[in-house]
Design an enzyme around this catalytic site. Structure first.
Site, PDB file in Angstrom:
ATOM      1  N   ASN C 148       0.847  -1.195   0.000  1.00 56.22           N
ATOM      2  CA  ASN C 148       0.000   0.000   0.000  1.00 56.22           C
ATOM      3  C   ASN C 148       0.877   1.238   0.000  1.00 56.22           C
ATOM      4  O   ASN C 148       1.805   1.342   0.813  1.00 56.22           O
ATOM      5  CB  ASN C 148      -0.876   0.018   1.267  1.00 56.22           C
ATOM      6  CG  ASN C 148      -1.786   1.225   1.319  1.00 56.22           C
ATOM      7  OD1 ASN C 148      -2.686   1.375   0.496  1.00 56.22           O
ATOM      8  ND2 ASN C 148      -1.529   2.109   2.278  1.00 56.22           N
ATOM      9  N   GLU C 149       0.589   2.148  -0.879  1.00 51.13           N
ATOM     10  CA  GLU C 149       1.270   3.455  -0.897  1.00 51.13           C
ATOM     11  C   GLU C 149       2.748   3.351  -0.533  1.00 51.13           C
ATOM     12  O   GLU C 149       3.208   3.952   0.448  1.00 51.13           O
ATOM     13  CB  GLU C 149       0.556   4.435   0.049  1.00 51.13           C
ATOM     14  CG  GLU C 149      -0.821   4.811  -0.430  1.00 51.13           C
ATOM     15  CD  GLU C 149      -1.544   5.835   0.454  1.00 51.13           C
ATOM     16  OE1 GLU C 149      -1.088   6.050   1.588  1.00 51.13           O
ATOM     17  OE2 GLU C 149      -2.549   6.396   0.008  1.00 51.13           O
ATOM     18  N   CYS C 156      19.311   2.276   6.697  1.00 52.38           N
ATOM     19  CA  CYS C 156      19.909   1.356   7.662  1.00 52.38           C
ATOM     20  C   CYS C 156      21.149   0.669   7.085  1.00 52.38           C
ATOM     21  O   CYS C 156      21.522   0.861   5.934  1.00 52.38           O
ATOM     22  CB  CYS C 156      18.871   0.332   8.115  1.00 52.38           C
ATOM     23  SG  CYS C 156      18.538  -0.942   6.892  1.00 52.38           S
ATOM     24  N   CYS C 159      20.378  -1.369   4.008  1.00 51.26           N
ATOM     25  CA  CYS C 159      20.243  -0.523   2.822  1.00 51.26           C
ATOM     26  C   CYS C 159      21.619  -0.041   2.365  1.00 51.26           C
ATOM     27  O   CYS C 159      21.894   0.055   1.171  1.00 51.26           O
ATOM     28  CB  CYS C 159      19.329   0.663   3.113  1.00 51.26           C
ATOM     29  SG  CYS C 159      17.584   0.187   3.182  1.00 51.26           S
ATOM     30  N   GLU C 305      -8.242   5.232  -4.532  1.00 52.96           N
ATOM     31  CA  GLU C 305      -8.765   5.868  -3.316  1.00 52.96           C
ATOM     32  C   GLU C 305      -9.119   7.320  -3.565  1.00 52.96           C
ATOM     33  O   GLU C 305      -8.358   8.051  -4.186  1.00 52.96           O
ATOM     34  CB  GLU C 305      -7.723   5.838  -2.174  1.00 52.96           C
ATOM     35  CG  GLU C 305      -7.349   4.491  -1.641  1.00 52.96           C
ATOM     36  CD  GLU C 305      -6.389   4.605  -0.434  1.00 52.96           C
ATOM     37  OE1 GLU C 305      -6.305   5.695   0.155  1.00 52.96           O
ATOM     38  OE2 GLU C 305      -5.736   3.597  -0.119  1.00 52.96           O
ATOM     39  N   TRP C 313      -6.168  14.102   7.683  1.00 53.92           N
ATOM     40  CA  TRP C 313      -4.770  14.460   7.990  1.00 53.92           C
ATOM     41  C   TRP C 313      -4.355  15.800   7.412  1.00 53.92           C
ATOM     42  O   TRP C 313      -3.201  16.202   7.568  1.00 53.92           O
ATOM     43  CB  TRP C 313      -3.822  13.364   7.512  1.00 53.92           C
ATOM     44  CG  TRP C 313      -4.065  12.892   6.122  1.00 53.92           C
ATOM     45  CD1 TRP C 313      -4.778  11.784   5.746  1.00 53.92           C
ATOM     46  CD2 TRP C 313      -3.623  13.511   4.911  1.00 53.92           C
ATOM     47  NE1 TRP C 313      -4.798  11.685   4.378  1.00 53.92           N
ATOM     48  CE2 TRP C 313      -4.100  12.719   3.844  1.00 53.92           C
ATOM     49  CE3 TRP C 313      -2.882  14.653   4.618  1.00 53.92           C
ATOM     50  CZ2 TRP C 313      -3.862  13.037   2.498  1.00 53.92           C
ATOM     51  CZ3 TRP C 313      -2.643  14.968   3.288  1.00 53.92           C
ATOM     52  CH2 TRP C 313      -3.129  14.159   2.253  1.00 53.92           C
ATOM     53  N   GLU C 353      -7.191   7.420  11.588  1.00 53.18           N
ATOM     54  CA  GLU C 353      -8.008   7.772  10.432  1.00 53.18           C
ATOM     55  C   GLU C 353      -9.498   7.787  10.751  1.00 53.18           C
ATOM     56  O   GLU C 353     -10.323   7.753   9.836  1.00 53.18           O
ATOM     57  CB  GLU C 353      -7.717   6.813   9.273  1.00 53.18           C
ATOM     58  CG  GLU C 353      -6.300   6.981   8.725  1.00 53.18           C
ATOM     59  CD  GLU C 353      -5.999   6.087   7.531  1.00 53.18           C
ATOM     60  OE1 GLU C 353      -5.130   6.447   6.738  1.00 53.18           O
ATOM     61  OE2 GLU C 353      -6.650   5.018   7.397  1.00 53.18           O
ATOM     62  N   PHE C 355     -11.427  10.048  11.591  1.00 53.27           N
ATOM     63  CA  PHE C 355     -12.171  11.187  11.035  1.00 53.27           C
ATOM     64  C   PHE C 355     -12.054  11.278   9.520  1.00 53.27           C
ATOM     65  O   PHE C 355     -12.401  12.303   8.936  1.00 53.27           O
ATOM     66  CB  PHE C 355     -11.748  12.491  11.711  1.00 53.27           C
ATOM     67  CG  PHE C 355     -12.327  12.624  13.083  1.00 53.27           C
ATOM     68  CD1 PHE C 355     -13.689  12.866  13.238  1.00 53.27           C
ATOM     69  CD2 PHE C 355     -11.545  12.478  14.215  1.00 53.27           C
ATOM     70  CE1 PHE C 355     -14.250  12.972  14.500  1.00 53.27           C
ATOM     71  CE2 PHE C 355     -12.100  12.582  15.482  1.00 53.27           C
ATOM     72  CZ  PHE C 355     -13.457  12.816  15.631  1.00 53.27           C
TER      73      PHE C 355
END
Lengths: 669, 669, 669
Positions: C148-149, C156, C159, C305, C313, C353, C355
């Site tokens: 997702n997204e 780190c 990486c 979405e 947010w 989330e 709201f």
């Protein structure tokens, strides 16, 4: 009417240990000129009185206590545990707190202990015990002052472990915890108590103000407030183990967000607090904070700290104007204080507070404006014989303030980042303040039946039992005023399903379908029955009446015509629901109606720019009359012909009060 | 008059090592067209010339030096130690600095060494030595340039240990240290040198600017300035061990806060600095900074870096307008420079400075406006035969600048967060600048007797000996001008008790009882004897005259009528005390009086919008005349009939100077 | 015309797992009323479906899939790997990302995995595989939705190691890497792959936006985009290993900076994205972003979405006005969407989330304005038979968008910190948007020959092959529009030497000698051939014509008279070079000319305030007509007499569209 004190304590923090002894006797002489009768000592002396792990040295402290005792001071005895001694940090680095960023701090600052450090707690308890052993029998030791301005944050390993234990005590099972925190959201389920980590910048924190899981963050605040409270209780109990009737406090900080002061107050013998308004803080806000501090125990409080003139840590540390400190002190008494204490009696020579005002300035003499004002007030307070001591404030209006709600509302992501709890509360308080209507700041578990009106702005979190308590209040004839963003979540921050305002819906007689957020440049308007309009904004509920009657309707946008405020008869009482943030005039129009309906009365029948507050003893009603406006004010007729306890003169018709002028009128009962 | 240089150095940073060799000869040709005669080389080549721990490779550097020598350049030879080579960080990670947040950095950036890293110091010393061994005898190597723009911060374990040693050397005993830092405050007493930790975000820092203990933080700055200075001296001495008469500098950065440049200058053979104003920096501010750099040794300085046109790291990197770079360069010479050097001669192809202007642009040719302007200036400088070289600036006014004071004032918590040291100094400088009155920027231990006026704005910290030195100056007829926030603390940041301005009180003839802080939206006004008024704000002293005479009085607020400025006769001299921050006109009114009283004269008798500055050689007075205003300015009559060394023409009555126009007039002595 | 979908998907994220089962059937009933036909499930369920390292539990998921299958939903099946399960973080803390400050995070949040964690990848792959095994054969599973997204950042150790390997693959030798990154600058040469560290706050980062070495930072973005893409591909391939024809996507985020979406789109079967404009986002910006998402594959996309009404947010989470969601949805279809999906179908009871708007509000019923609007749109979409499905958008204008350029431009230090890539692109897009001229957002390697005009604003980085491609396009008659800050660097961020705009110089026929940066308070003006003038600012190229013809010249400053825009004939085509940021009118004047020269036509001949967009199927041209202005708009004459597929009525002369009104007109081919 009762009070622990035998006189109004007048004095403040005194740190002779920071000064050579040859200065002490001079201080005594100067303080006497100011009618000072109390000193708060030993606030930051741990390093001196316990210079190593197994060594205590009370010699200097003995001398200080002797000197003050000889001068018949009321000694407010601090336990000195608010700043860790260097030797402890060197040997046990874990005593230092770990900040929101997850960084354990090194030796420095103050308020620097982890409240879940066993080492810190061990030595703090021991110190409190030893102090009590040595000094508690001294009859001049009037009050014990544990630590100082509790309020740091810690996110260390020890806190993490303690948090898990606290949670286990609260929730018993992991399942219950997952449900409470709605951990199915974002697949955040924990399987083991060890999966829980403190919510900070390295875990669920979003920026420094928000959080992914308000449930966790609110519980951490509860836990942390409890952790610090446990430290307070530990020291208190150490003192009481020596002196069972020791009178113990710690200094609070008004609307400080970090600690649930209502819970704390239950453990304190008296509430004391530190009042540091900025140059532009409204006087209504100061008044509100006094009322909150009084409300914590519903008893008179100590004003533990204020500056005689200037602050140092604000952006612009304005001088208090001539008369301002005096007027501010009378306002403090008016709202329930039994003491007026300064930080501090002698200004520091070094360190970051050296520009903080004090009774004795760096000049070192009594020959200063500030000293003269302190001395004048001291003389006045001494003159009227402590008659106000222990007298009570009365109020027909209760205004709910709740730390859980404060935390929950401000952790909320949406609908508007400009929604701040204290601002909203203050707007309501201010209405009553301007009318000179007494207000009690009350907790959610207060006895509402004492009030004609209960005001509950942005009562976002409605905890178990509150629905019933509020309904009972209204059913029995009470008037409840609540607003947008109320009745949304339960005590774990989960939403009441079925329609806002959830548990308040029935008594409010409205259903809020949507909540619009307006940017600062956006406004709406509402129209009242009398045809007048008032600006509103911030948030606008889109609501439907379910039995309630509209008091005003929006004028603009697609929800024009929908109610912007309503009242609903419920049992013998009424619930007002205010659906948006009105600007001052609009709000007053609604509250006027509620006040009239409730038959709530102002302290005096006249409207006036003066602040007028009463306290009542067994024999006397005291009227504190203060002018905080820039204009001269004429004394209201109803206050003429009364005796001013300060000047000993009778008030006359047409008498004028200039800015900062004060009267303290007596009325025999 | 003396100077190390045989000609005005004109050139700048040159990094042929970043370019293929086939470009080098073209560069030489192009530079010759611009009359460039100097190159600063080897600034960031450590990685290349020492490619591993035990391997040096000077082949390419040899070629560069040979090429420049052949072209008869003055070589400014950098030691290349301002950026650590990768192999060193890989093997000895502790060579990297640890920031204010306590985070040790990884390989990256520049100015990245810990100055207390033994490994770094070992190899930096060795490199400087090897370079000197190889190149110091080359007669073209005119000047050594150690490292580059010293100025990082480090808070690592090695610095911590070194700090403790530095403190022990300074204070000898823990008791002395505790007293100096007033550690009794907040129970901060240390028992052992090992209790001391560097003051950063994890210890006594408050935000990034303030501190709980200014004493510690100021000492850390002193220590850190010394630590970096030790690195400079170490490399300098390595060079001198090979070549005792090597001429050594490093490039400073004007009013950069981190290092005590007056202390540094004592160790430098010549001051050099980098001048990077923004598009909106006032010209008076640039002039002041030049004067400060000249003042560090009270000698001519090197302008080590400026951009021919554009910066890259500012918010808005404006082009220098046609004529602007030339006018700015003459201003630089006017204020005491003996060199005009650019960063850089050829613009980088990559890296974060690739949009930084250079003599040769990315276009790669001499066919650019910027190059033509560089070439024109080069021709001019060459033409007048370096006659200004080594000539001296003269001033009757000394303006005190002190890094200890800078640190202490800005660490102070209160009374106003808007109080900034350099801004306050600049306001005073600007007055003299606009009058074309020469100013020396002087340290607190300067010989004040050279000046008619000594100006000491916000002289917050008065260190040992200063009281006596300033009193002697005034007693003997000098005029001292000082202001609010002066005479407050001693060298350890502890307050002078007994009344502000402490050690200055007697000579100022005033006692400052209180200091009010005004928010930006607040103003006061002061009224002068002639009935005129002037706005003031920021801070307002509430002071009493103790022998001094009021020059102006506040008009508003409760202290209306109290003096806002005063003068006091003390011995044969006078002390002016300016009690608030006046806006420009009000300040000028007071300073006019002081200037008149002192008999201080402007460079020319006329008022003018032109900047006019003089330098004086044994035989000639040079008048630098520059127009930095947007309007045409008429040449003042007193400057007519003089020969312009640039155009070789005589100036005439009524002659006009357009924006950026420059004259360099000679007057034989 | 082709599409994977059999109908317009209408529905969205659905998390029944967060709700008690007794609610599910009610949901089904309510959704049916809204004509919802799709649900995206299992987005954040990892913790539930794999409750420990070696245990999977699909029982509840089976029930959900069964329920939706029974209701004939198109199931969008997420793999649930976007939030780590608690047990994994507990056992393998290294799965959590390390932020830009170098801090490894603890359990919390979402999008929290390190994409180079072997443990994370192992279990993510396994989960995707198991889900596919169990559900991929279900014919209702229309589409797979990986994670997702995507979009966090990690720095780190893992990486770091992977970055070194990535670099070695790319550059082969250390020498090549040092050259590419111009590491001679600041002596930054690396000797070993192990010298390379990720560019963050502890190494080469400068603040959070800039860097000392753009070459390193850009490569790190490329590497990191690839690292996350590898995770996507890994899951996709796990699914395909079970079900070779599985249709796989992940939801993108418009102009999100972190990932090179053109590269990603090549690996995705369909692009899907999440559209969350703010209350003040221009509609042209939303349109542009849709076109960009369509352009990624040059195919219809999924709107994965959007909120039915409110965000949570943003700073001010405004309600969508009545009709706004519908109009926005039609705009989405107009620009190429084949689905309209909401986040989410049922509003969360807790978590950050709660709201966020949803189809079913907390009220829990269909009796809300928002639900009715969702239902109305659902009915409409169902009614016109998915005829638009798979139809194509057509454009004669291609507007280049390039993530490498985005990164490089914004890492650049200088000339102006106000230069932002997306803003610049949007200004050009907006011109075409207001003219209702179709635009394709295209990558740098697009087939330019499809377009009459290619627009390449601030084409700062010109990678290998682009010069030739653009030259071919223009030579063959194309019209290229480019601007200031173009042609500056190659793919490693090293400057093209020899004069800006480097590789574009010949075809543009100009040489840019200097680039001036104007502060916000500064403006210039340009004058056109017709005598009109237009304001400009931000950056101003100082350029010379080398064959091009000036279209406008600066009016002010020292470069008054120099060209501010030009056109150049090159082969059969033309290059427009726009040398400064014009305000809207000035830019339109130039682009009008290019549009006219190219013969590019608007969708309709009339100018109108309406947005009019066409899609074309094999048989029909669809006109989407929408009013996003505050004023009523008259339908242009050319659109009258057409059938509106929504209302099934013919449009009439003089017909008016109110704000948010929509027509969907058909025209048979």
């Amino acid at each position: 009417m009762s009070t622990h004190f035998k006189r109004i304590l007048y004095g403040g923090d005194y740190n002779p240990n920071q000064w050579p002894k040859d200065i002490w006797q001079g201080d005594m002489r100067i303080f006497k000129d100011a009618h000072i009768n109390t000193a708060t000592i030993n606030v930051f002396s741990w390093a001196k009185i316990q210079p190593s792990e197994h060594e205590y040295n009370f010699d200097e402290l003995d001398e200080i206590v002797d000197m003050l005792s000889k001068e018949n001071y009321d000694i407010v005895f601090a336990t000195s545990t608010a700043a860790l001694p260097g030797w402890m940090v060197r040997k046990y680095p874990e005593v230092m707190f770990t900040d929101y960023e997850g960084r354990q701090h090194k030796f420095g600052g103050r308020h620097n202990a982890c409240p879940n450090s066993f080492v810190f707690k061990h030595y703090a308890r021991e110190l409190a015990y030893k102090l009590a052993e040595r000094y508690a029998d001294n009859p001049h030791v009037t009050c014990w002052h544990v630590s100082n301005e509790y309020g740091n944050e810690c996110f260390c390993e020890n806190c993490q472990k303690a948090f898990r234990v606290w949670l286990k005590d609260k929730y018993k099972t992991i399942d219950a915890l997952n449900r409470a925190w709605n951990m199915e959201f974002w697949g955040h389920t924990v399987y083991d108590w060890d999966d829980v980590v403190p919510p900070n910048a390295l875990s669920d924190g979003i920026g420094s103000e928000k959080t992914a899981f308000a449930g966790i963050s609110i519980d951490y605040r509860r836990f942390y407030s409890d952790s610090q409270l446990a430290c307070f209780k530990m020291e208190r109990d150490a003192i009481r183990s020596v002196k069972p009737d020791a009178f113990v406090t710690t200094n609070l900080m008004g609307t400080f967000k970090g600690l649930d002061y209502f819970k704390w107050a239950k453990e304190m013998d008296v509430v004391s607090w530190d009042n540091y308004p900025s140059y532009d803080t409204p006087w209504s806000s100061i008044a509100m904070t006094h009322d909150l501090m009084r409300g914590l125990k519903d008893e008179p409080f100590m004003l533990m700290e204020q500056t005689p003139s200037q602050q140092n840590w604000q952006k612009y540390n304005s001088l208090k104007r001539p008369g301002q400190m005096r007027a501010q002190s009378y306002q403090t008494l008016a709202h329930g204080a039994d003491t007026i204490q300064f930080f501090q009696l002698r200004r520091s020579v070094g360190g970051c507070e050296k520009f903080h005002g004090a009774v004795i300035a760096h000049a070192g003499s009594e020959n200063t404006r500030v000293f003269r004002e302190v001395a004048q007030l001291g003389a006045e307070l001494e003159s009227f014989g402590d008659r106000t001591l222990g007298s009570r404030n009365e109020a027909e209006v209760g205004l709910i303030f709740d730390w859980d709600n404060y935390w929950a509302l401000e952790y909320t992501s949406g609908p508007s980042e400009d929604l701040k709890y204290v601002d909203q509360i203050h707007q309501y308080y201010q209405y009553f303040y301007k009318k000179n209507i007494g207000v009690d700041m009350i907790p959610v578990d207060a006895d509402f039946s004492k009030y004609k009106i209960v005001v509950a702005p942005v009562l976002y979190m409605v905890k178990d039992g509150m629905k019933e308590a509020l309904e009972n209040f209204v059913k029995n004839g009470g008037i409840l005023i609540t607003t947008f963003m109320s009745g949304i979540v339960g005590q774990s921050d989960n939403v009441y399903l079925g329609g806002y305002p959830g548990p308040l819906r029935e008594m409010a007689g409205v259903w809020v379908e949507e909540i619009d957020a307006l940017a600062p440049e956006q406004k709406n308007k509402a129209k009242f029955a009398d045809g007048s309009t008032a600006a509103c904004g911030l948030l606008c509920d889109l609501m439907h009446l379910e039995g309630a009657k509209a008091l005003a309707s929006y004028e603009e946008d697609f929800y024009a015509g929908m109610p912007a405020a309503s009242k609903n008869t419920y049992g013998k009482g009424t619930t007002y629901y205010i659906a948006t943030r009105f600007e001052e005039e609009g709000l007053a129009k609604i509250l006027d109606q509620a006040v009239q309906e409730a038959g709530v009365s102002s302290v005096i029948p006249e409207e006036t720019g003066l602040e007028v507050v009463t306290r009542v003893s067994d024999t006397t009603r005291f009227y504190f009359v203060m002018n905080f406006t820039d204009e001269e004010q004429i004394l209201p007729e109803s206050l003429t012909g009364k005796k001013d306890m300060i000047s000993q003169k009778m008030t006359e018709h047409g008498m004028k009060l200039k800015k900062w002028d004060v009267l303290l009128l007596e009325e025999h009962l």
